[in-house]
Motif scaffolding. Structure first.
Motif, PDB file in Angstrom:
ATOM      1  N   ASN A   1       6.936 -22.631  10.156  1.00 22.21           N
ATOM      2  CA  ASN A   1       7.040 -23.823   9.311  1.00 22.21           C
ATOM      3  C   ASN A   1       8.481 -24.280   9.120  1.00 22.21           C
ATOM      4  OD1 ASN A   1       4.270 -24.239   8.883  1.00 22.21           O
ATOM      5  ND2 ASN A   1       4.218 -22.651   7.315  1.00 22.21           N
TER       6      ASN A   1
ATOM      7  N   GLY B   1      -1.429 -22.998   8.158  1.00 25.80           N
ATOM      8  CA  GLY B   1      -1.264 -24.143   9.057  1.00 25.80           C
ATOM      9  C   GLY B   1      -2.367 -25.156   8.903  1.00 25.80           C
TER      10      GLY B   1
ATOM     11  N   TRP C   1       3.702 -28.779   2.458  1.00 24.52           N
ATOM     12  CA  TRP C   1       4.155 -27.562   3.120  1.00 24.52           C
ATOM     13  C   TRP C   1       5.003 -26.649   2.243  1.00 24.52           C
ATOM     14  CZ3 TRP C   1       9.371 -27.197   2.946  1.00 24.52           C
ATOM     15  CH2 TRP C   1      10.093 -28.390   2.790  1.00 24.52           C
ATOM     16  N   LYS C   2       5.668 -27.190   1.231  1.00 23.08           N
ATOM     17  CA  LYS C   2       6.705 -26.415   0.551  1.00 23.08           C
ATOM     18  C   LYS C   2       6.147 -25.211  -0.204  1.00 23.08           C
ATOM     19  CE  LYS C   2      10.879 -26.722  -2.175  1.00 23.08           C
ATOM     20  NZ  LYS C   2      11.898 -27.593  -2.782  1.00 23.08           N
TER      21      LYS C   2
ATOM     22  N   LEU D   1       5.320 -35.055   5.701  1.00 29.52           N
ATOM     23  CA  LEU D   1       5.247 -34.835   7.142  1.00 29.52           C
ATOM     24  C   LEU D   1       4.872 -36.119   7.867  1.00 29.52           C
ATOM     25  CD1 LEU D   1       3.412 -31.379   7.258  1.00 29.52           C
ATOM     26  CD2 LEU D   1       5.854 -31.831   7.519  1.00 29.52           C
TER      27      LEU D   1
ATOM     28  N   ILE E   1      -1.870 -27.022   5.617  1.00 30.44           N
ATOM     29  CA  ILE E   1      -0.739 -27.960   5.695  1.00 30.44           C
ATOM     30  C   ILE E   1      -1.165 -29.243   6.402  1.00 30.44           C
ATOM     31  CG2 ILE E   1       1.506 -28.349   6.802  1.00 30.44           C
ATOM     32  CD1 ILE E   1       2.166 -25.420   6.170  1.00 30.44           C
ATOM     33  N   SER E   2      -1.929 -29.117   7.498  1.00 33.13           N
ATOM     34  CA  SER E   2      -2.411 -30.299   8.210  1.00 33.13           C
ATOM     35  C   SER E   2      -3.365 -31.114   7.352  1.00 33.13           C
ATOM     36  CB  SER E   2      -3.140 -29.886   9.498  1.00 33.13           C
ATOM     37  OG  SER E   2      -2.218 -29.683  10.531  1.00 33.13           O
TER      38      SER E   2
ATOM     39  N   GLY F   1      -0.372 -28.282  12.297  1.00 41.06           N
ATOM     40  CA  GLY F   1      -1.021 -27.143  11.665  1.00 41.06           C
ATOM     41  C   GLY F   1      -2.393 -26.840  12.249  1.00 41.06           C
TER      42      GLY F   1
ATOM     43  N   ARG G   1       2.438 -33.638  11.146  1.00 38.18           N
ATOM     44  CA  ARG G   1       1.282 -33.544  10.239  1.00 38.18           C
ATOM     45  C   ARG G   1       0.096 -32.842  10.913  1.00 38.18           C
ATOM     46  NH1 ARG G   1      -0.895 -36.374   5.727  1.00 38.18           N
ATOM     47  NH2 ARG G   1      -2.821 -35.255   5.224  1.00 38.18           N
TER      48      ARG G   1
END
Length: 572
Positions: free
Chosen positions: A375, A319, A328-329, A501, A322-323, A131, A128
């Motif tokens: 990723n 990134g 993420w997908k 994540l 995402i964090s 990113g 997690r």
């Protein structure tokens, strides 16, 4: 670890990555000059690149398995030393054979850097949170990827191309020192170590035969020939034997039961085509800039900046998001779509296409690769048991390198076959242009006859325009052939299970998995005293759980290791 501790630990790792990227990219824009100076042909040019990718491909899963068994910091330093020393020796090459040999050793070290950097990141940063730090890795990657060709081109144009191979040495010494001082990793619990030597030999033999066949078929021998039969047959036999060995090995090089995990399998499929996009475009874009647009080595490096800019900017932003969101997908699917579009558009270029359009296409491709490449490793590390993290991470990198190696070899063979066809089609125009140049034309004609890659920006007009047109059309066809693989990436990532994540590092997840196994064992013992029938049912359930989450410290001596068929739920 606190944010400050993580940054401190990453210092040496980032420097090591910078050194490996710099040493690998500093010669990229100089290769046409290097191969020409060493009197190499198009096949030699392709093999200078393919040799490194081949060695990287073969060695990546080996480094990954060693990372699950031995001190990862020591392995990282060893890989870096092998990479940079072999690069320095390559600077003394007297012919393309010596250069290709040293590039093989470069690939062995590069495979270690590629695999171990991802594994070490998982040791100290949770999926997690990773990113947040990808911007640092993206910056280092961009600095090495963009700065390398620029520095290499400048050195080639002003000093001598040989100095490109020596430039990374001082940085390597600093990197090894920093890794020793700043990188602190959790200790692996001691366990019985068994190295899968038969697996290493069979995988190396099978992959090498396959890639050598792809590289040489159509040029050194016919696609339909006895040589093709024994090379392909030998590769298939070696890989079949490798599969049989891995199913029985106590410590398999690649745990084939990982393919039961949908996330792992689909990520492997996607990684193959990403490898073609990443390695193939880097190799053939340099040729396009120098052979189709008449750029020198320095200009070629500057002209490929849009692709690296796309990779850096978009991967850093993706990134961070995402964090922040833990999702993420959507980013991976979007990246695959951009990658596919970029390849198709690059397949439409000519030697005189407006460079702003070419830059936009390169940026699009770089953005797509940047959103997908790292990723895919992240989602695999998030979805597999932590005992298998090193093998799983390196397997994704292995198949990406395999895709890149096969792609460069196959596309290079296609380019090598297409260029003579275009020369033959335009023979009359070339002959007229050469005749108009007198003695100078006779010298150029002799070079063409030997098959040596020309230095296009030194050719006189009108011959230069004809040669640029030939290489422009040939390289564009390479991109067009590679484009359908982008669709394969898009399909694979579209079906990836959308797992959340984990917020735990590898060490924390190993501890959690051990606690879960110990708790299940204790519960089984209690149940056995109270209700024997329920104990039998619980025993069957525990056996199934252990197949998904094996003990972190491995099997006891003399005891059969439980199968490691990872489940999707092991990502925390």
């Amino acid at each position: 670890m606190s944010h400050r501790q993580v940054l401190q630990s990453l210092t040496g790792l980032l420097m090591g990555m910078f050194v490996s990227i710099l040493a690998g990219t500093v010669v990229s824009t100089s290769l046409p000059v290097i191969v020409s100076d060493l009197h190499g042909d198009q096949t030699a040019y392709t093999w200078v690149v393919t040799a490194t990718l081949l060695a990287t491909t073969i060695s990546t899963p080996i480094w990954g398995k060693l990372a699950d068994l031995f001190d990862r910091k020591l392995l990282l330093q060893l890989a870096l030393a092998v990479f940079v020393l072999s690069s320095a020796i390559a600077g003394f090459s007297q012919d393309t054979t010596m250069l290709i040999t040293m590039r093989v050793f470069q690939g062995l070290g590069g495979g270690g850097m590629a695999a171990l950097s991802q594994i070490v990141m998982a040791d100290i940063i949770s999926p997690r949170d990773r990113g947040k730090y990808m911007g640092l890795f993206g910056a280092v990657m961009a600095l090495g990827t963009v700065g390398g060709p620029l520095v290499g081109g400048f050195i080639t144009d002003t000093i001598n191309w040989r100095w490109n191979f020596f430039i990374a040495l001082p940085f390597a010494v600093v990197a090894i020192f920093l890794i020793q001082r700043t990188l602190h990793l959790p200790r692996l619990e001691p366990r019985r170590v068994r190295i899968d030597y038969p697996g290493i030999v069979l995988l190396s033999a099978g992959v090498s035969l396959l890639l050598i066949w792809v590289s040489l078929a159509g040029n050194s021998f016919d696609w339909a020939s006895a040589t093709t039969a024994w090379m392909v047959g030998g590769a298939v036999a070696a890989l079949a034997a490798f599969t049989a060995v891995e199913l029985r090995a106590p410590e398999p090089l690649i745990n084939l039961q990982l393919f039961r995990n949908a996330t792992f399998t689909l990520s492997v499929i996607a990684s193959i085509s990403v490898g073609v996009s990443m390695f193939g475009t880097a190799v053939f874009l340099a040729q396009y800039m120098q052979l189709a647009r008449g750029a020198n080595a320095t200009q070629s490096g500057l002209m490929t900046i849009p692709m690296m800019a796309g990779l850096l900017i978009v991967s850093t932003i993706a990134g961070a998001l995402i964090s922040k969101r833990g999702k993420w997908k959507a980013f991976v699917v979007t990246g695959a779509a951009l990658q596919t579009a970029g390849l198709f558009l690059l397949g439409t270029i000519h030697y005189d296409t407006n460079f702003l359009l070419v830059s936009a296409y390169m940026f699009l491709l770089g953005a797509g690769v940047g959103m997908v490449m790292q990723n895919l490793v992240l989602v695999v590390q998030n979805a597999v048991p932590q005992r298998e993290l090193g093998v799983a991470s390196s397997a994704v990198t292995f198949f990406r390198s395999l895709g890149g190696t096969v792609g460069v070899a196959a596309l290079g063979a296609l380019l090598a076959a297409r260029i003579p066809e275009l020369f033959a089609e335009r023979a009359d125009r070339i002959g007229t242009a050469i005749a108009s140049l007198g003695i100078r034309g006779a010298e150029i004609a002799q070079g063409f006859a030997s098959g040596t890659v020309p230095v296009v920006h030194e050719l006189p007009e009108p011959l230069r325009g004809i040669i640029e047109g030939i290489y422009g059309d040939a390289v564009a066809r390479v991109f067009l052939v590679a484009a359908p693989l982008g669709l394969l990436t898009l399909l694979a990532v579209a079906f990836l299970p959308n797992l959340p994540l984990s917020t735990k590092t590898r060490h924390e997840r190993v501890t959690e998995e051990k606690a879960a196994s110990a708790g299940a064992t204790a519960g089984l013992a209690t149940t056995a005293v109270v209700e024997p029938e329920r104990a039998a049912e619980a025993g069957a359930g525990l056996e199934e759980a252990l197949a998904v989450r094996p003990h972190a410290d491995g099997p006891e001596p003399g005891r059969r290791r439980p199968s490691a068929g990872p489940g999707e739920g092991s990502g925390g």
